[in-house]
Scaffold this motif. Structure first.
Motif, PDB file in Angstrom:
ATOM      1  N   UNK A 142       0.817  -1.221   0.000  1.00 30.12           N
ATOM      2  CA  UNK A 142       0.000   0.000   0.000  1.00 30.12           C
ATOM      3  C   UNK A 142       0.848   1.267   0.000  1.00 30.12           C
ATOM      4  N   UNK A 143       1.924   1.265   0.753  1.00 36.10           N
ATOM      5  CA  UNK A 143       2.720   2.480   0.921  1.00 36.10           C
ATOM      6  C   UNK A 143       3.845   2.633  -0.105  1.00 36.10           C
ATOM      7  N   UNK A 144       4.143   1.565  -0.819  1.00 41.50           N
ATOM      8  CA  UNK A 144       5.251   1.618  -1.770  1.00 41.50           C
ATOM      9  C   UNK A 144       4.845   1.236  -3.188  1.00 41.50           C
ATOM     10  N   UNK A 145       4.320   0.039  -3.362  1.00 44.71           N
ATOM     11  CA  UNK A 145       4.007  -0.470  -4.696  1.00 44.71           C
ATOM     12  C   UNK A 145       2.834   0.275  -5.327  1.00 44.71           C
ATOM     13  N   UNK A 146       1.866   0.646  -4.527  1.00 39.43           N
ATOM     14  CA  UNK A 146       0.686   1.348  -5.039  1.00 39.43           C
ATOM     15  C   UNK A 146       1.057   2.652  -5.739  1.00 39.43           C
ATOM     16  N   UNK A 147       2.176   3.261  -5.298  1.00 40.82           N
ATOM     17  CA  UNK A 147       2.587   4.553  -5.854  1.00 40.82           C
ATOM     18  C   UNK A 147       2.980   4.456  -7.333  1.00 40.82           C
ATOM     19  N   UNK A 148       3.286   3.274  -7.809  1.00 34.82           N
ATOM     20  CA  UNK A 148       3.714   3.123  -9.199  1.00 34.82           C
ATOM     21  C   UNK A 148       2.534   3.093 -10.175  1.00 34.82           C
ATOM     22  N   UNK A 149       1.331   2.857  -9.654  1.00 31.15           N
ATOM     23  CA  UNK A 149       0.108   2.873 -10.461  1.00 31.15           C
ATOM     24  C   UNK A 149       0.224   1.938 -11.669  1.00 31.15           C
ATOM     25  N   UNK A 150       0.747   0.726 -11.432  1.00 30.23           N
ATOM     26  CA  UNK A 150       0.928  -0.253 -12.502  1.00 30.23           C
ATOM     27  C   UNK A 150       0.458  -1.627 -12.041  1.00 30.23           C
ATOM     28  N   UNK A 151      -0.834  -1.764 -11.868  1.00 28.64           N
ATOM     29  CA  UNK A 151      -1.393  -3.056 -11.486  1.00 28.64           C
ATOM     30  C   UNK A 151      -1.290  -4.085 -12.602  1.00 28.64           C
ATOM     31  N   UNK A 152      -0.928  -3.639 -13.795  1.00 30.29           N
ATOM     32  CA  UNK A 152      -0.787  -4.557 -14.926  1.00 30.29           C
ATOM     33  C   UNK A 152       0.540  -5.298 -14.906  1.00 30.29           C
ATOM     34  N   UNK A 153       1.478  -4.840 -14.072  1.00 32.92           N
ATOM     35  CA  UNK A 153       2.802  -5.454 -14.029  1.00 32.92           C
ATOM     36  C   UNK A 153       2.936  -6.421 -12.859  1.00 32.92           C
ATOM     37  N   UNK A 154       3.675  -7.528 -13.035  1.00 31.56           N
ATOM     38  CA  UNK A 154       3.924  -8.439 -11.912  1.00 31.56           C
ATOM     39  C   UNK A 154       4.836  -7.790 -10.872  1.00 31.56           C
ATOM     40  N   UNK A 155       4.634  -8.150  -9.622  1.00 28.98           N
ATOM     41  CA  UNK A 155       5.477  -7.657  -8.530  1.00 28.98           C
ATOM     42  C   UNK A 155       6.469  -8.761  -8.165  1.00 28.98           C
ATOM     43  N   UNK A 156       7.754  -8.508  -8.411  1.00 34.25           N
ATOM     44  CA  UNK A 156       8.818  -9.480  -8.158  1.00 34.25           C
ATOM     45  C   UNK A 156       9.580  -9.087  -6.896  1.00 34.25           C
ATOM     46  N   UNK A 157      10.133 -10.058  -6.215  1.00 34.01           N
ATOM     47  CA  UNK A 157      10.838  -9.742  -4.967  1.00 34.01           C
ATOM     48  C   UNK A 157      12.039 -10.648  -4.758  1.00 34.01           C
ATOM     49  N   UNK A 158      13.038 -10.063  -4.088  1.00 36.46           N
ATOM     50  CA  UNK A 158      14.267 -10.779  -3.766  1.00 36.46           C
ATOM     51  C   UNK A 158      14.595 -10.522  -2.300  1.00 36.46           C
ATOM     52  N   UNK A 159      15.208 -11.494  -1.632  1.00 33.68           N
ATOM     53  CA  UNK A 159      15.604 -11.302  -0.243  1.00 33.68           C
ATOM     54  C   UNK A 159      14.974 -12.321   0.698  1.00 33.68           C
ATOM     55  N   UNK A 160      15.513 -12.403   1.898  1.00 32.37           N
ATOM     56  CA  UNK A 160      15.103 -13.437   2.850  1.00 32.37           C
ATOM     57  C   UNK A 160      13.638 -13.342   3.262  1.00 32.37           C
ATOM     58  N   UNK A 161      13.126 -12.125   3.467  1.00 31.93           N
ATOM     59  CA  UNK A 161      11.734 -11.986   3.892  1.00 31.93           C
ATOM     60  C   UNK A 161      10.777 -12.492   2.812  1.00 31.93           C
ATOM     61  N   UNK A 162      11.017 -12.097   1.579  1.00 34.69           N
ATOM     62  CA  UNK A 162      10.156 -12.541   0.485  1.00 34.69           C
ATOM     63  C   UNK A 162      10.277 -14.053   0.268  1.00 34.69           C
ATOM     64  N   UNK A 163      11.511 -14.560   0.362  1.00 34.73           N
ATOM     65  CA  UNK A 163      11.766 -15.971   0.055  1.00 34.73           C
ATOM     66  C   UNK A 163      11.191 -16.910   1.113  1.00 34.73           C
ATOM     67  N   UNK A 164      11.476 -16.629   2.375  1.00 34.08           N
ATOM     68  CA  UNK A 164      11.034 -17.533   3.439  1.00 34.08           C
ATOM     69  C   UNK A 164       9.571 -17.330   3.833  1.00 34.08           C
ATOM     70  N   UNK A 165       9.022 -16.175   3.465  1.00 33.39           N
ATOM     71  CA  UNK A 165       7.595 -15.925   3.710  1.00 33.39           C
ATOM     72  C   UNK A 165       6.868 -15.780   2.375  1.00 33.39           C
ATOM     73  N   UNK A 166       7.247 -16.579   1.414  1.00 34.98           N
ATOM     74  CA  UNK A 166       6.675 -16.454   0.070  1.00 34.98           C
ATOM     75  C   UNK A 166       5.160 -16.615   0.083  1.00 34.98           C
ATOM     76  N   UNK A 167       4.652 -17.587   0.813  1.00 35.72           N
ATOM     77  CA  UNK A 167       3.207 -17.826   0.869  1.00 35.72           C
ATOM     78  C   UNK A 167       2.477 -16.588   1.382  1.00 35.72           C
ATOM     79  N   UNK A 168       3.017 -15.982   2.423  1.00 36.29           N
ATOM     80  CA  UNK A 168       2.388 -14.791   3.005  1.00 36.29           C
ATOM     81  C   UNK A 168       2.532 -13.580   2.063  1.00 36.29           C
ATOM     82  N   UNK A 169       3.662 -13.479   1.381  1.00 38.28           N
ATOM     83  CA  UNK A 169       3.870 -12.381   0.442  1.00 38.28           C
ATOM     84  C   UNK A 169       2.882 -12.470  -0.723  1.00 38.28           C
ATOM     85  N   UNK A 170       2.722 -13.668  -1.267  1.00 38.64           N
ATOM     86  CA  UNK A 170       1.786 -13.843  -2.378  1.00 38.64           C
ATOM     87  C   UNK A 170       0.348 -13.612  -1.932  1.00 38.64           C
ATOM     88  N   UNK A 171       0.033 -14.002  -0.696  1.00 39.03           N
ATOM     89  CA  UNK A 171      -1.312 -13.752  -0.160  1.00 39.03           C
ATOM     90  C   UNK A 171      -1.573 -12.253  -0.048  1.00 39.03           C
TER      91      UNK A 171
END
Length: 278
Positions: A223-252
């Motif tokens: 909400x505070x970061x990605x929303x600012x790009x106004x590009x819901x048509x693009x996939x959101x990709x992520x790198x790093x331990x939080x995204x990787x180990x909490x992938x299920x929660x990130x995708x949710x």
């Protein structure tokens, strides 16, 4: 041959490739020109990296690192060109461009770094064209391990978590509320201490309160970061331990906020190898 570096404040991963084959992988201390002097960086490259490989056969070096801004990256480039004069092409960029290239290749997309800290950008397939300032874990860094820890302690000591979870954490770490306050406000590297709670949280995700805590942290990031790009048509990709180990929660969290899921990786190196071999 091409040498690629992925550097953080703690360690730098180096990978040497030739004819699409990995010739060697190396590790040195972290290189961060925001925190280190030119002489310190020179010592790391000269004493830790150069003895491990024949630098005369390297045609290009691509360095991606935290702390490498337009101003500070000049320091790293100067060190590399002075110590490795035979390298024909030297490129030094920030870790955010490295993440974007690793995750999106040469296609446009949204790239995120989610580890102890957090960052994101809109990438056009060549360069970062928009970046919501992360602001650090005190003012921002939603989605990061540090902010997850901050929220965890807030709920713990203000009655938002069950007594079973609170007691389990304090007993496992042999800590009291006073100890937590001291670690956060009176000792260095508070962000790393806060992020260290992630191990306990990950081990106890069966607890609905903790699972929701992680998802809500990611939803705030979106909400505070990605929303600012106004590009819901693009996939959101992520790198790093939080995204990787909490992938299920990130995708949710992405699904809840109406965004497309992209690639999630632990490290950028594999993607960078592909990018620089295309």
């Amino acid at each position: 041959m091409i040498l690629i570096a992925d550097s953080g404040s703690t360690k730098t991963d180096w990978c040497l490739i030739g004819d699409n084959v990995i010739i060697g992988s190396y590790k040195t201390q972290g290189i961060n020109p925001f925190h280190q002097s030119r002489n310190t960086i020179m010592d790391v490259v000269e004493k830790e990296l150069m003895p491990m490989l024949d630098t005369k056969n390297i045609d290009a070096l691509y360095f991606y690192g935290s702390g490498c801004t337009n101003e500070t990256s000049i320091i790293v480039r100067d060190v590399i060109t002075s110590l490795l004069p035979d390298v024909k092409e030297v490129e030094v960029n920030g870790d955010l461009l490295g993440a974007a290239r690793a995750l999106c290749g040469k296609k446009e997309g949204i790239a995120c770094i989610l580890g102890t800290g957090a960052n994101s950008c809109l990438y056009d397939g060549e360069k970062v064209i928009k970046n919501t300032p992360p602001l650090g874990y005190i003012l921002g860094d939603e989605g990061s391990g540090a902010v997850l820890g901050k929220r965890f302690f807030n709920l713990m000591f203000k009655g938002g978590l069950s007594s079973e979870i609170c007691n389990a954490y304090l007993e496992s770490e042999q800590m009291t509320m006073a100890d937590v306050i001291r670690r956060v406000y009176r000792e260095p590297m508070a962000n790393r201490f806060l992020a260290s709670t992630s191990l306990f949280i990950h081990e106890n995700l069966a607890c609905e309160q903790l699972n929701d805590l992680v998802v809500d942290n990611f939803r705030d990031f979106i909400r505070r970061n990605i929303l600012q790009y106004e590009r819901r048509d693009l996939p959101v990709n992520a790198i790093g331990s939080m995204a990787y180990y909490y992938k299920e929660q990130f995708l949710a969290a992405l699904a809840s906020e109406g965004f497309l899921e992209g690639t999630v990786e632990r490290s950028p190196m594999d993607g960078l190898l592909i990018y620089h071999n295309e």
